[in-house]
Scaffold this motif. Structure first.
Motif, PDB file in Angstrom:
ATOM      1  N   GLN A  15       0.841  -1.194   0.000  1.00 58.66           N
ATOM      2  CA  GLN A  15       0.000   0.000   0.000  1.00 58.66           C
ATOM      3  C   GLN A  15       0.880   1.249   0.000  1.00 58.66           C
ATOM      4  OE1 GLN A  15      -3.229   0.082  -0.388  1.00 58.66           O
ATOM      5  NE2 GLN A  15      -3.338  -2.138  -0.462  1.00 58.66           N
ATOM      6  N   GLN A  16       1.615   1.444  -1.062  1.00 58.26           N
ATOM      7  CA  GLN A  16       2.462   2.622  -1.230  1.00 58.26           C
ATOM      8  C   GLN A  16       1.977   3.388  -2.446  1.00 58.26           C
ATOM      9  OE1 GLN A  16       6.539   1.419  -1.533  1.00 58.26           O
ATOM     10  NE2 GLN A  16       6.582   0.532   0.499  1.00 58.26           N
ATOM     11  N   PRO A  17       2.351   4.662  -2.551  1.00 62.41           N
ATOM     12  CA  PRO A  17       1.949   5.411  -3.751  1.00 62.41           C
ATOM     13  C   PRO A  17       2.553   4.796  -5.009  1.00 62.41           C
ATOM     14  CG  PRO A  17       3.072   6.832  -2.140  1.00 62.41           C
ATOM     15  CD  PRO A  17       3.133   5.438  -1.624  1.00 62.41           C
ATOM     16  N   ALA A  18       1.891   5.026  -6.118  1.00 69.02           N
ATOM     17  CA  ALA A  18       2.416   4.546  -7.402  1.00 69.02           C
ATOM     18  C   ALA A  18       3.776   5.182  -7.658  1.00 69.02           C
ATOM     19  CB  ALA A  18       1.447   4.897  -8.523  1.00 69.02           C
ATOM     20  N   ILE A  19       4.629   4.435  -8.355  1.00 68.36           N
ATOM     21  CA  ILE A  19       5.931   4.978  -8.738  1.00 68.36           C
ATOM     22  C   ILE A  19       5.900   5.254 -10.242  1.00 68.36           C
ATOM     23  CG2 ILE A  19       7.253   3.903  -6.890  1.00 68.36           C
ATOM     24  CD1 ILE A  19       7.995   1.676  -8.786  1.00 68.36           C
ATOM     25  N   ASN A  20       6.626   6.278 -10.651  1.00 64.54           N
ATOM     26  CA  ASN A  20       6.706   6.642 -12.062  1.00 64.54           C
ATOM     27  C   ASN A  20       8.011   6.122 -12.632  1.00 64.54           C
ATOM     28  OD1 ASN A  20       4.249   8.109 -12.359  1.00 64.54           O
ATOM     29  ND2 ASN A  20       5.158   9.706 -11.117  1.00 64.54           N
ATOM     30  N   ILE A  21       7.902   5.362 -13.707  1.00 66.73           N
ATOM     31  CA  ILE A  21       9.076   4.736 -14.312  1.00 66.73           C
ATOM     32  C   ILE A  21       9.172   5.207 -15.759  1.00 66.73           C
ATOM     33  CG2 ILE A  21      10.146   2.543 -14.939  1.00 66.73           C
ATOM     34  CD1 ILE A  21       8.639   1.334 -12.511  1.00 66.73           C
ATOM     35  N   PRO A  22      10.324   5.800 -16.132  1.00 59.51           N
ATOM     36  CA  PRO A  22      10.484   6.283 -17.503  1.00 59.51           C
ATOM     37  C   PRO A  22      10.708   5.140 -18.489  1.00 59.51           C
ATOM     38  CG  PRO A  22      12.484   6.693 -16.250  1.00 59.51           C
ATOM     39  CD  PRO A  22      11.484   6.094 -15.295  1.00 59.51           C
ATOM     40  N   VAL A  23       9.874   5.092 -19.525  1.00 66.36           N
ATOM     41  CA  VAL A  23       9.965   4.051 -20.544  1.00 66.36           C
ATOM     42  C   VAL A  23       9.956   4.715 -21.918  1.00 66.36           C
ATOM     43  CG1 VAL A  23       8.830   2.034 -21.559  1.00 66.36           C
ATOM     44  CG2 VAL A  23       8.756   2.380 -19.085  1.00 66.36           C
ATOM     45  N   SER A  24      10.919   4.350 -22.747  1.00 69.75           N
ATOM     46  CA  SER A  24      10.884   4.769 -24.152  1.00 69.75           C
ATOM     47  C   SER A  24      10.537   3.535 -24.979  1.00 69.75           C
ATOM     48  CB  SER A  24      12.216   5.375 -24.588  1.00 69.75           C
ATOM     49  OG  SER A  24      13.249   4.440 -24.455  1.00 69.75           O
ATOM     50  N   TYR A  25       9.924   3.771 -26.149  1.00 70.46           N
ATOM     51  CA  TYR A  25       9.486   2.631 -26.942  1.00 70.46           C
ATOM     52  C   TYR A  25       9.525   2.952 -28.427  1.00 70.46           C
ATOM     53  CZ  TYR A  25       4.978   5.042 -27.316  1.00 70.46           C
ATOM     54  OH  TYR A  25       3.993   5.954 -27.569  1.00 70.46           O
ATOM     55  N   LYS A  26       9.533   1.870 -29.202  1.00 67.08           N
ATOM     56  CA  LYS A  26       9.491   1.950 -30.663  1.00 67.08           C
ATOM     57  C   LYS A  26       8.520   0.873 -31.131  1.00 67.08           C
ATOM     58  CE  LYS A  26      12.908   0.137 -32.833  1.00 67.08           C
ATOM     59  NZ  LYS A  26      14.176  -0.233 -33.439  1.00 67.08           N
ATOM     60  N   ILE A  27       7.635   1.248 -32.060  1.00 64.40           N
ATOM     61  CA  ILE A  27       6.647   0.302 -32.584  1.00 64.40           C
ATOM     62  C   ILE A  27       7.002  -0.047 -34.023  1.00 64.40           C
ATOM     63  CG2 ILE A  27       4.226  -0.065 -33.167  1.00 64.40           C
ATOM     64  CD1 ILE A  27       3.495   1.919 -30.962  1.00 64.40           C
ATOM     65  N   GLU A  28       7.035  -1.352 -34.310  1.00 63.11           N
ATOM     66  CA  GLU A  28       7.277  -1.837 -35.663  1.00 63.11           C
ATOM     67  C   GLU A  28       6.193  -2.852 -36.000  1.00 63.11           C
ATOM     68  OE1 GLU A  28      11.619  -2.475 -36.657  1.00 63.11           O
ATOM     69  OE2 GLU A  28      11.640  -2.633 -34.467  1.00 63.11           O
ATOM     70  N   SER A  29       5.802  -2.878 -37.272  1.00 63.56           N
ATOM     71  CA  SER A  29       4.815  -3.846 -37.725  1.00 63.56           C
ATOM     72  C   SER A  29       5.335  -4.586 -38.937  1.00 63.56           C
ATOM     73  CB  SER A  29       3.508  -3.144 -38.077  1.00 63.56           C
ATOM     74  OG  SER A  29       2.937  -2.578 -36.930  1.00 63.56           O
ATOM     75  N   ALA A  30       5.091  -5.883 -38.967  1.00 62.46           N
ATOM     76  CA  ALA A  30       5.442  -6.729 -40.104  1.00 62.46           C
ATOM     77  C   ALA A  30       4.301  -7.716 -40.290  1.00 62.46           C
ATOM     78  CB  ALA A  30       6.756  -7.459 -39.862  1.00 62.46           C
ATOM     79  N   ASP A  31       3.709  -7.686 -41.456  1.00 62.27           N
ATOM     80  CA  ASP A  31       2.515  -8.485 -41.729  1.00 62.27           C
ATOM     81  C   ASP A  31       1.454  -8.122 -40.689  1.00 62.27           C
ATOM     82  OD1 ASP A  31       3.710  -9.724 -43.960  1.00 62.27           O
ATOM     83  OD2 ASP A  31       4.663 -11.198 -42.651  1.00 62.27           O
ATOM     84  N   ASN A  32       0.989  -9.082 -39.926  1.00 64.60           N
ATOM     85  CA  ASN A  32      -0.030  -8.770 -38.921  1.00 64.60           C
ATOM     86  C   ASN A  32       0.529  -8.849 -37.491  1.00 64.60           C
ATOM     87  OD1 ASN A  32       0.234 -11.547 -38.889  1.00 64.60           O
ATOM     88  ND2 ASN A  32      -1.934 -11.914 -38.463  1.00 64.60           N
ATOM     89  N   ILE A  33       1.851  -8.786 -37.351  1.00 65.43           N
ATOM     90  CA  ILE A  33       2.488  -8.830 -36.034  1.00 65.43           C
ATOM     91  C   ILE A  33       3.067  -7.451 -35.712  1.00 65.43           C
ATOM     92  CG2 ILE A  33       4.324  -9.848 -34.606  1.00 65.43           C
ATOM     93  CD1 ILE A  33       2.107 -11.827 -35.273  1.00 65.43           C
ATOM     94  N   GLN A  34       2.700  -6.951 -34.548  1.00 68.80           N
ATOM     95  CA  GLN A  34       3.215  -5.680 -34.058  1.00 68.80           C
ATOM     96  C   GLN A  34       4.233  -5.985 -32.965  1.00 68.80           C
ATOM     97  OE1 GLN A  34       0.887  -3.555 -31.104  1.00 68.80           O
ATOM     98  NE2 GLN A  34       0.925  -1.786 -32.461  1.00 68.80           N
ATOM     99  N   THR A  35       5.392  -5.324 -33.019  1.00 71.25           N
ATOM    100  CA  THR A  35       6.410  -5.476 -31.983  1.00 71.25           C
ATOM    101  C   THR A  35       6.677  -4.111 -31.367  1.00 71.25           C
ATOM    102  OG1 THR A  35       7.441  -7.300 -33.186  1.00 71.25           O
ATOM    103  CG2 THR A  35       8.765  -6.232 -31.475  1.00 71.25           C
ATOM    104  N   ILE A  36       6.545  -4.045 -30.057  1.00 73.43           N
ATOM    105  CA  ILE A  36       6.873  -2.826 -29.321  1.00 73.43           C
ATOM    106  C   ILE A  36       8.134  -3.121 -28.528  1.00 73.43           C
ATOM    107  CG2 ILE A  36       6.116  -1.123 -27.637  1.00 73.43           C
ATOM    108  CD1 ILE A  36       3.232  -1.938 -28.299  1.00 73.43           C
ATOM    109  N   THR A  37       9.200  -2.407 -28.838  1.00 69.31           N
ATOM    110  CA  THR A  37      10.468  -2.559 -28.138  1.00 69.31           C
ATOM    111  C   THR A  37      10.554  -1.465 -27.084  1.00 69.31           C
ATOM    112  OG1 THR A  37      11.462  -3.431 -30.151  1.00 69.31           O
ATOM    113  CG2 THR A  37      12.969  -2.684 -28.420  1.00 69.31           C
TER     114      THR A  37
END
Length: 98
Positions: A10-32
């Protein structure tokens, strides 16, 4: 920034920095995703600092695929990755199959 509430504390939420890149090939999406551990104190439970989320695109929206990454060794790490996916899809206004 991803706000995450630990599953068993029961602690306050923590903020975590995340960077991402989205790529799609055919019908598959990959988020790095990369967690910028240099910008903040990343909790010990949060490993790995680099991960991929894959989803399949169907007519009714994207559906995340099971991630069998053996480096994910805590419930909070798995739940955090799920939250990252949900937050990214919301930000990018991409329909997710429920």
């Amino acid at each position: 920034m991803i706000a995450y509430q630990l599953s068993d504390v029961q602690q306050p939420a923590i903020n975590i920095p995340v960077s991402y890149k989205i790529e799609s090939a055919d019908n598959i999406q990959t988020i790095t995703c990369d967690i910028d551990y240099k910008q903040s104190n990343i909790p010990m439970w949060l490993h790995p600092h680099h991960f991929e989320i894959k989803a399949i695109n169907s007519q009714s929206g994207y559906m995340p695929l099971f991630n069998n990454d053996l480096r994910i060794n805590s419930l909070d790490a798995a739940l955090f990755i799920d939250k990252v996916y949900a937050d990214i899809m919301l930000k990018e206004k991409v329909k997710v199959k429920r």
